[in-house]
Design a protein around this motif. Structure first.
Motif, PDB file in Angstrom:
ATOM      1  N   MET A   1       0.852  -1.178   0.000  1.00  0.00           N
ATOM      2  CA  MET A   1       0.000   0.000   0.000  1.00  0.00           C
ATOM      3  C   MET A   1       0.898   1.243   0.000  1.00  0.00           C
ATOM      4  O   MET A   1       1.730   1.415   0.886  1.00  0.00           O
ATOM      5  CB  MET A   1      -0.891  -0.027   1.226  1.00  0.00           C
ATOM      6  N   LEU A   2       0.722   2.090  -0.966  1.00  0.00           N
ATOM      7  CA  LEU A   2       1.540   3.285  -1.120  1.00  0.00           C
ATOM      8  C   LEU A   2       0.742   4.521  -0.721  1.00  0.00           C
ATOM      9  O   LEU A   2      -0.468   4.570  -0.915  1.00  0.00           O
ATOM     10  CB  LEU A   2       2.010   3.413  -2.569  1.00  0.00           C
ATOM     11  N   PRO A   3       1.417   5.557  -0.207  1.00  0.00           N
ATOM     12  CA  PRO A   3       0.706   6.775   0.188  1.00  0.00           C
ATOM     13  C   PRO A   3       0.219   7.554  -1.031  1.00  0.00           C
ATOM     14  O   PRO A   3       0.695   7.359  -2.153  1.00  0.00           O
ATOM     15  CB  PRO A   3       1.764   7.573   0.955  1.00  0.00           C
ATOM     16  N   SER A   4      -0.715   8.469  -0.801  1.00  0.00           N
ATOM     17  CA  SER A   4      -1.239   9.272  -1.902  1.00  0.00           C
ATOM     18  C   SER A   4      -0.325  10.439  -2.250  1.00  0.00           C
ATOM     19  O   SER A   4      -0.380  10.966  -3.351  1.00  0.00           O
ATOM     20  CB  SER A   4      -2.636   9.795  -1.559  1.00  0.00           C
ATOM     21  N   THR A   5       0.530  10.850  -1.323  1.00  0.00           N
ATOM     22  CA  THR A   5       1.464  11.939  -1.596  1.00  0.00           C
ATOM     23  C   THR A   5       2.691  11.387  -2.318  1.00  0.00           C
ATOM     24  O   THR A   5       2.966  10.197  -2.251  1.00  0.00           O
ATOM     25  CB  THR A   5       1.908  12.618  -0.286  1.00  0.00           C
ATOM     26  N   PRO A   6       3.453  12.238  -3.021  1.00  0.00           N
ATOM     27  CA  PRO A   6       4.663  11.761  -3.684  1.00  0.00           C
ATOM     28  C   PRO A   6       5.618  11.111  -2.686  1.00  0.00           C
ATOM     29  O   PRO A   6       5.846  11.631  -1.599  1.00  0.00           O
ATOM     30  CB  PRO A   6       5.270  13.027  -4.276  1.00  0.00           C
ATOM     31  N   CYS A   7       6.144   9.964  -3.062  1.00  0.00           N
ATOM     32  CA  CYS A   7       6.981   9.173  -2.161  1.00  0.00           C
ATOM     33  C   CYS A   7       8.119   8.550  -2.957  1.00  0.00           C
ATOM     34  O   CYS A   7       7.904   8.032  -4.051  1.00  0.00           O
ATOM     35  CB  CYS A   7       6.123   8.092  -1.525  1.00  0.00           C
ATOM     36  N   LEU A   8       9.330   8.621  -2.400  1.00  0.00           N
ATOM     37  CA  LEU A   8      10.491   8.021  -3.034  1.00  0.00           C
ATOM     38  C   LEU A   8      10.679   6.621  -2.466  1.00  0.00           C
ATOM     39  O   LEU A   8      10.818   6.445  -1.260  1.00  0.00           O
ATOM     40  CB  LEU A   8      11.729   8.879  -2.759  1.00  0.00           C
ATOM     41  N   ILE A   9      10.675   5.625  -3.323  1.00  0.00           N
ATOM     42  CA  ILE A   9      10.852   4.236  -2.920  1.00  0.00           C
ATOM     43  C   ILE A   9      12.290   3.843  -3.247  1.00  0.00           C
ATOM     44  O   ILE A   9      12.706   3.917  -4.404  1.00  0.00           O
ATOM     45  CB  ILE A   9       9.876   3.310  -3.663  1.00  0.00           C
ATOM     46  N   ILE A  10      13.040   3.467  -2.228  1.00  0.00           N
ATOM     47  CA  ILE A  10      14.439   3.100  -2.389  1.00  0.00           C
ATOM     48  C   ILE A  10      14.550   1.586  -2.478  1.00  0.00           C
ATOM     49  O   ILE A  10      14.002   0.876  -1.643  1.00  0.00           O
ATOM     50  CB  ILE A  10      15.282   3.597  -1.193  1.00  0.00           C
ATOM     51  N   GLN A  11      15.294   1.103  -3.462  1.00  0.00           N
ATOM     52  CA  GLN A  11      15.554  -0.327  -3.590  1.00  0.00           C
ATOM     53  C   GLN A  11      17.022  -0.567  -3.280  1.00  0.00           C
ATOM     54  O   GLN A  11      17.888   0.133  -3.790  1.00  0.00           O
ATOM     55  CB  GLN A  11      15.237  -0.806  -4.998  1.00  0.00           C
ATOM     56  N   GLY A  12      17.285  -1.524  -2.431  1.00  0.00           N
ATOM     57  CA  GLY A  12      18.647  -1.802  -2.004  1.00  0.00           C
ATOM     58  C   GLY A  12      18.858  -1.266  -0.603  1.00  0.00           C
ATOM     59  O   GLY A  12      17.919  -0.942   0.117  1.00  0.00           O
ATOM     60  N   ASP A  13      20.108  -1.128  -0.200  1.00  0.00           N
ATOM     61  CA  ASP A  13      20.465  -0.619   1.112  1.00  0.00           C
ATOM     62  C   ASP A  13      20.198   0.879   1.178  1.00  0.00           C
ATOM     63  O   ASP A  13      20.429   1.602   0.199  1.00  0.00           O
ATOM     64  CB  ASP A  13      21.940  -0.907   1.378  1.00  0.00           C
ATOM     65  N   LEU A  14      19.725   1.367   2.317  1.00  0.00           N
ATOM     66  CA  LEU A  14      19.406   2.785   2.456  1.00  0.00           C
ATOM     67  C   LEU A  14      20.638   3.662   2.281  1.00  0.00           C
ATOM     68  O   LEU A  14      20.565   4.736   1.702  1.00  0.00           O
ATOM     69  CB  LEU A  14      18.761   3.055   3.826  1.00  0.00           C
ATOM     70  N   MET A  15      21.796   3.217   2.754  1.00  0.00           N
ATOM     71  CA  MET A  15      23.007   4.018   2.622  1.00  0.00           C
ATOM     72  C   MET A  15      23.658   3.872   1.239  1.00  0.00           C
ATOM     73  O   MET A  15      24.431   4.726   0.834  1.00  0.00           O
ATOM     74  CB  MET A  15      24.015   3.631   3.702  1.00  0.00           C
ATOM     75  N   LYS A  16      23.354   2.808   0.541  1.00  0.00           N
ATOM     76  CA  LYS A  16      23.863   2.602  -0.812  1.00  0.00           C
ATOM     77  C   LYS A  16      22.714   2.126  -1.703  1.00  0.00           C
ATOM     78  O   LYS A  16      22.642   0.957  -2.080  1.00  0.00           O
ATOM     79  CB  LYS A  16      24.986   1.571  -0.816  1.00  0.00           C
ATOM     80  N   PRO A  17      21.799   3.039  -2.034  1.00  0.00           N
ATOM     81  CA  PRO A  17      20.645   2.619  -2.833  1.00  0.00           C
ATOM     82  C   PRO A  17      21.064   2.194  -4.244  1.00  0.00           C
ATOM     83  O   PRO A  17      21.944   2.795  -4.844  1.00  0.00           O
ATOM     84  CB  PRO A  17      19.769   3.866  -2.867  1.00  0.00           C
ATOM     85  N   LYS A  18      20.425   1.144  -4.725  1.00  0.00           N
ATOM     86  CA  LYS A  18      20.710   0.671  -6.082  1.00  0.00           C
ATOM     87  C   LYS A  18      19.828   1.413  -7.081  1.00  0.00           C
ATOM     88  O   LYS A  18      20.304   1.874  -8.100  1.00  0.00           O
ATOM     89  CB  LYS A  18      20.467  -0.833  -6.173  1.00  0.00           C
ATOM     90  N   THR A  19      18.546   1.483  -6.802  1.00  0.00           N
ATOM     91  CA  THR A  19      17.612   2.188  -7.684  1.00  0.00           C
ATOM     92  C   THR A  19      16.536   2.859  -6.837  1.00  0.00           C
ATOM     93  O   THR A  19      16.396   2.596  -5.645  1.00  0.00           O
ATOM     94  CB  THR A  19      16.926   1.225  -8.676  1.00  0.00           C
ATOM     95  N   TRP A  20      15.772   3.705  -7.475  1.00  0.00           N
ATOM     96  CA  TRP A  20      14.651   4.356  -6.807  1.00  0.00           C
ATOM     97  C   TRP A  20      13.466   4.373  -7.763  1.00  0.00           C
ATOM     98  O   TRP A  20      13.621   4.231  -8.974  1.00  0.00           O
ATOM     99  CB  TRP A  20      14.999   5.781  -6.374  1.00  0.00           C
ATOM    100  N   MET A  21      12.274   4.563  -7.194  1.00  0.00           N
ATOM    101  CA  MET A  21      11.044   4.739  -7.961  1.00  0.00           C
ATOM    102  C   MET A  21      10.235   5.823  -7.256  1.00  0.00           C
ATOM    103  O   MET A  21      10.352   6.005  -6.046  1.00  0.00           O
ATOM    104  CB  MET A  21      10.234   3.448  -8.018  1.00  0.00           C
ATOM    105  N   LEU A  22       9.429   6.536  -8.005  1.00  0.00           N
ATOM    106  CA  LEU A  22       8.571   7.571  -7.452  1.00  0.00           C
ATOM    107  C   LEU A  22       7.125   7.104  -7.530  1.00  0.00           C
ATOM    108  O   LEU A  22       6.672   6.659  -8.582  1.00  0.00           O
ATOM    109  CB  LEU A  22       8.730   8.881  -8.228  1.00  0.00           C
ATOM    110  N   SER A  23       6.428   7.197  -6.403  1.00  0.00           N
ATOM    111  CA  SER A  23       5.008   6.852  -6.406  1.00  0.00           C
ATOM    112  C   SER A  23       4.201   8.068  -6.000  1.00  0.00           C
ATOM    113  O   SER A  23       4.659   8.922  -5.238  1.00  0.00           O
ATOM    114  CB  SER A  23       4.721   5.702  -5.447  1.00  0.00           C
TER     115      SER A  23
END
Length: 68
Positions: A1-23
């Motif tokens: 379940m994703l929020p209705s406001t813009p949200c950055l989704i981080i894939q991978g480790d938080l300190m070394k993110p591999k990719t991101w997506m915007l929801s």
């Protein structure tokens, strides 16, 4: 379940993110992309372009990042 406001989704480790997506509105609208700074810019651009207010629980942090 994703929020209705813009949200950055981080894939991978938080300190070394591999990719991101915007929801927004509960759906992924951008990504995956590997440049984290582009993800931050996309979140702020979403708030600006859609004329949205920051969520109250994170508004001070987002306002600080926006200004500095």
């Amino acid at each position: 379940m994703l929020p209705s406001t813009p949200c950055l989704i981080i894939q991978g480790d938080l300190m070394k993110p591999k990719t991101w997506m915007l929801s927004t509105e509960g759906q992924v609208v951008m990504g995956p992309d590997d440049r984290f700074i582009n993800g931050i810019a996309a979140v702020f651009a979403s708030y600006y372009n859609f004329n949205l207010q920051y969520p109250e629980d994170g508004s001070c942090t987002l306002e600080f990042i926006q200004r500095y």
